[in-house]
Enzyme design. Structure first.
Site, PDB file in Angstrom:
ATOM      1  N   TYR A 241      57.568  60.436  23.367  1.00  0.00           N
ATOM      2  CA  TYR A 241      57.475  61.083  24.752  1.00  0.00           C
ATOM      3  C   TYR A 241      56.380  61.923  24.810  1.00  0.00           C
ATOM      4  O   TYR A 241      56.294  62.990  23.998  1.00  0.00           O
ATOM      5  CB  TYR A 241      59.133  61.942  25.333  1.00  0.00           C
ATOM      6  CG  TYR A 241      59.456  61.242  26.575  1.00  0.00           C
ATOM      7  CD1 TYR A 241      58.752  60.892  27.766  1.00  0.00           C
ATOM      8  CD2 TYR A 241      60.778  60.694  26.448  1.00  0.00           C
ATOM      9  CE1 TYR A 241      59.299  60.554  28.854  1.00  0.00           C
ATOM     10  CE2 TYR A 241      61.242  59.978  27.528  1.00  0.00           C
ATOM     11  CZ  TYR A 241      60.413  59.787  28.603  1.00  0.00           C
ATOM     12  OH  TYR A 241      61.101  59.161  29.870  1.00  0.00           O
TER      13      TYR A 241
ATOM     14  N   GLU B 155      54.628  63.408  27.922  1.00  0.00           N
ATOM     15  CA  GLU B 155      53.964  63.872  29.288  1.00  0.00           C
ATOM     16  C   GLU B 155      52.987  65.068  28.835  1.00  0.00           C
ATOM     17  O   GLU B 155      53.033  65.782  28.261  1.00  0.00           O
ATOM     18  CB  GLU B 155      55.146  64.388  29.942  1.00  0.00           C
ATOM     19  CG  GLU B 155      56.070  63.233  30.580  1.00  0.00           C
ATOM     20  CD  GLU B 155      57.318  63.976  31.494  1.00  0.00           C
ATOM     21  OE1 GLU B 155      57.650  65.028  31.096  1.00  0.00           O
ATOM     22  OE2 GLU B 155      57.970  63.101  32.109  1.00  0.00           O
TER      23      GLU B 155
ATOM     24  N   ASP C 292      37.572  48.107  42.328  1.00  0.00           N
ATOM     25  CA  ASP C 292      38.871  47.558  41.389  1.00  0.00           C
ATOM     26  C   ASP C 292      38.295  46.206  40.824  1.00  0.00           C
ATOM     27  O   ASP C 292      38.067  45.139  41.772  1.00  0.00           O
ATOM     28  CB  ASP C 292      40.083  47.279  42.551  1.00  0.00           C
ATOM     29  CG  ASP C 292      41.187  46.588  42.052  1.00  0.00           C
ATOM     30  OD1 ASP C 292      41.079  46.127  40.739  1.00  0.00           O
ATOM     31  OD2 ASP C 292      42.277  46.440  42.615  1.00  0.00           O
TER      32      ASP C 292
ATOM     33  N   THR D 299      43.051  46.364  35.315  1.00  0.00           N
ATOM     34  CA  THR D 299      44.100  46.142  34.504  1.00  0.00           C
ATOM     35  C   THR D 299      43.656  45.606  33.188  1.00  0.00           C
ATOM     36  O   THR D 299      42.298  45.226  33.099  1.00  0.00           O
ATOM     37  CB  THR D 299      45.250  45.142  35.282  1.00  0.00           C
ATOM     38  OG1 THR D 299      44.411  44.143  35.832  1.00  0.00           O
ATOM     39  CG2 THR D 299      45.794  46.003  36.381  1.00  0.00           C
TER      40      THR D 299
ATOM     41  N   LYS E 232      44.583  41.052  32.271  1.00  0.00           N
ATOM     42  CA  LYS E 232      43.940  39.668  32.672  1.00  0.00           C
ATOM     43  C   LYS E 232      42.427  39.330  31.953  1.00  0.00           C
ATOM     44  O   LYS E 232      42.357  37.970  31.450  1.00  0.00           O
ATOM     45  CB  LYS E 232      43.636  39.912  34.022  1.00  0.00           C
ATOM     46  CG  LYS E 232      44.759  40.210  35.267  1.00  0.00           C
ATOM     47  CD  LYS E 232      44.165  40.425  36.673  1.00  0.00           C
ATOM     48  CE  LYS E 232      45.198  40.892  37.583  1.00  0.00           C
ATOM     49  NZ  LYS E 232      45.551  42.127  37.630  1.00  0.00           N
TER      50      LYS E 232
ATOM     51  N   ARG F  80      49.843  44.839  29.166  1.00  0.00           N
ATOM     52  CA  ARG F  80      50.081  45.152  30.779  1.00  0.00           C
ATOM     53  C   ARG F  80      49.531  46.860  30.805  1.00  0.00           C
ATOM     54  O   ARG F  80      50.362  47.665  30.169  1.00  0.00           O
ATOM     55  CB  ARG F  80      51.465  45.103  31.320  1.00  0.00           C
ATOM     56  CG  ARG F  80      52.144  43.743  30.897  1.00  0.00           C
ATOM     57  CD  ARG F  80      51.772  42.418  31.729  1.00  0.00           C
ATOM     58  NE  ARG F  80      51.853  42.326  33.094  1.00  0.00           N
ATOM     59  CZ  ARG F  80      51.852  41.308  33.534  1.00  0.00           C
ATOM     60  NH1 ARG F  80      52.017  40.121  32.747  1.00  0.00           N
ATOM     61  NH2 ARG F  80      51.689  41.310  35.085  1.00  0.00           N
TER      62      ARG F  80
HETATM   63  N1  DSN Z   1      48.962  39.707  41.348  1.00  0.00           N
HETATM   64  C1  DSN Z   1      47.942  39.647  40.771  1.00  0.00           C
HETATM   65  C2  DSN Z   1      46.920  38.405  40.658  1.00  0.00           C
HETATM   66  O1  DSN Z   1      47.474  37.526  40.602  1.00  0.00           O
HETATM   67  O2  DSN Z   1      45.817  38.504  41.099  1.00  0.00           O
HETATM   68  C3  DSN Z   1      47.133  40.944  40.776  1.00  0.00           C
HETATM   69  O3  DSN Z   1      47.856  41.862  40.867  1.00  0.00           O
END
Ligand code: DSN
Length: 389
Positions: A53, A55, A198, A224, A227, A233
């Site tokens: 933990y 924080e 974004d 993120t 991807k 994640r």
């Molecule tokens: N749901 C994702 C996508 O497939 O683009 C983005 O968060």
């Protein structure tokens, strides 16, 4: 053999996890937001960092025993800043949606206008869509793609001038073209709005110089890490120094409690991987593969929104094929190819069964696909979609 402890402790769950790992190998994944985490990333994720933990932030925690966690978080932040030439990085946001909400809460007041792309025009739920908290707390000024499937900066400027949003989100889940970040900055300045980029879908391509970087232009950039990287994640928020304190405070304590230190370590690993020559070659191949797929599908009379792609993805309008996105998704999935249904600009159908599909090349490129494989894949997709059953 992996998962031996799991097998012993919970055979039922072991079977499911093992079967999912095999499924991920068996299927061809063209889901534009999916990729494979590297073995090193998975090891960091599954490490005892999960147990801590912490924080707070490095040097300022609300729990003891964080000397090593501090070093890990500092490393992740430094790697993010170096890779993107950014002034400040926050690596604690749990994923993209929470990161966006934290950013809005730092920069906006409830009821403020937030200008973001409409979902059917390539935007994301967290860019102010009415079913998302971002659309309930703030007033979305939705913008659209032009009839050619591209952003029209003049129309965006006129919309911003009319509506005077407090924040403009330049970012997309289903837009295949590179983005005029300087143009977005100019529009934001003309109405004294913040600019949020974004780049969740394209960060790895930006980091390796394959696409233009928004870092110089946007007040805040977020992405993120699962991807476009071989990462866990998670999400990273980059911002100018003058916003660092309010962004950090918005993430913790504003939105979250204890950060996921295992994910932060895994993010640091993914960012190190992303700085290698191997990853740059990968990023280039992702785009070559996507362009090849778009070209081959076009030859087979598939209508690609904007007629092609600059990045890893494309949206295909299936109207001329007499198929809905959901039908195409099911037909392909039954034959081992995963694509996700997608709305098209001005879609007459709803998002549950829209008119198109979205295809991306991150996962297949990680698995080694080259243009010759892509050509065969396009033929196979067409053969499956052309069948009557
Ligand atoms: N749901 C994702 C996508 O497939 O683009 C983005 O968060």
């Amino acid at each position: 053999m992996p998962y031996q402890n799991l097998k012993k402790a919970d055979p039922q769950m072991f079977k499911l996890v093992d079967a999912e790992a095999k499924r991920q190998q068996k299927f061809i994944t063209l889901i534009a937001s999916e990729n494979y985490a590297s073995p090193a990333v998975l090891e960091a994720l599954g490490s005892p960092l999960n147990n801590k933990y912490s924080e707070g932030y490095p040097g300022k925690r609300y729990y003891p025993g964080n000397e090593l966690v501090d070093k890990i978080e500092i490393l992740a932040r430094e790697r993010a800043c170096k890779l993107f030439k950014a002034e400040h990085a926050n690596v604690q946001a749990l994923s993209g949606g929470p990161a966006n909400l934290a950013i809005y809460s730092a920069l906006l007041k409830p009821g403020d206008k937030l200008m973001g792309a409409k979902l059917a025009h390539g935007g994301h739920l967290s860019h102010g869509h009415k079913v998302n908290f971002s659309g309930q707390l703030y007033r979305q000024i939705g913008y659209e793609l032009d009839t050619d499937g591209r952003l029209n900066m003049k129309k965006l400027a006129a919309l911003a001038k009319k509506e005077k949003p407090k924040l403009i989100v330049a970012g997309f889940s289903a837009y295949s073209r590179d983005i005029d970040w300087a143009g977005f900055r100019k529009i934001a300045d003309s109405v004294k709005a913040y600019l949020l980029a974004d780049i969740s879908h394209t960060a790895g391509l930006v980091a390796t110089g394959q696409l233009k970087s928004p870092v110089k232009y946007a007040d805040v950039v977020m992405f993120t890490t699962h991807k476009s990287f071989w990462g866990p994640r998670g999400a990273v928020i980059l911002c100018k120094k003058y916003l660092a304190e309010i962004i950090d405070r918005a993430v913790f304590p504003g939105f979250q409690g204890g950060p996921h230190d295992n994910a932060i370590a895994a993010i640091a690993v993914a960012l190190k991987e992303a700085s290698t020559a191997k990853f740059k070659t990968y990023a280039k191949q992702v785009i070559v593969n996507a362009k090849t797929l778009a070209t081959e599908l076009s030859k087979l009379n598939y209508k690609i929104i904007s007629n092609g792609t600059d990045n890893h993805l494309m949206v295909v309008d299936l109207t001329n094929k007499n198929l809905t996105g959901k039908e195409a998704e099911a037909k392909l999935a039954a034959q081992g190819i995963l694509v996700s249904r997608s709305t098209i600009p001005n879609d007459p159908r709803g998002p549950f069964n829209p008119s198109g599909i979205r295809l991306g090349t991150y996962a297949i490129t990680t698995r080694g696909f080259k243009p010759t494989d892509i050509k065969k894949l396009a033929q196979r997709i067409d053969a499956i979609l052309s069948r009557n059953t």
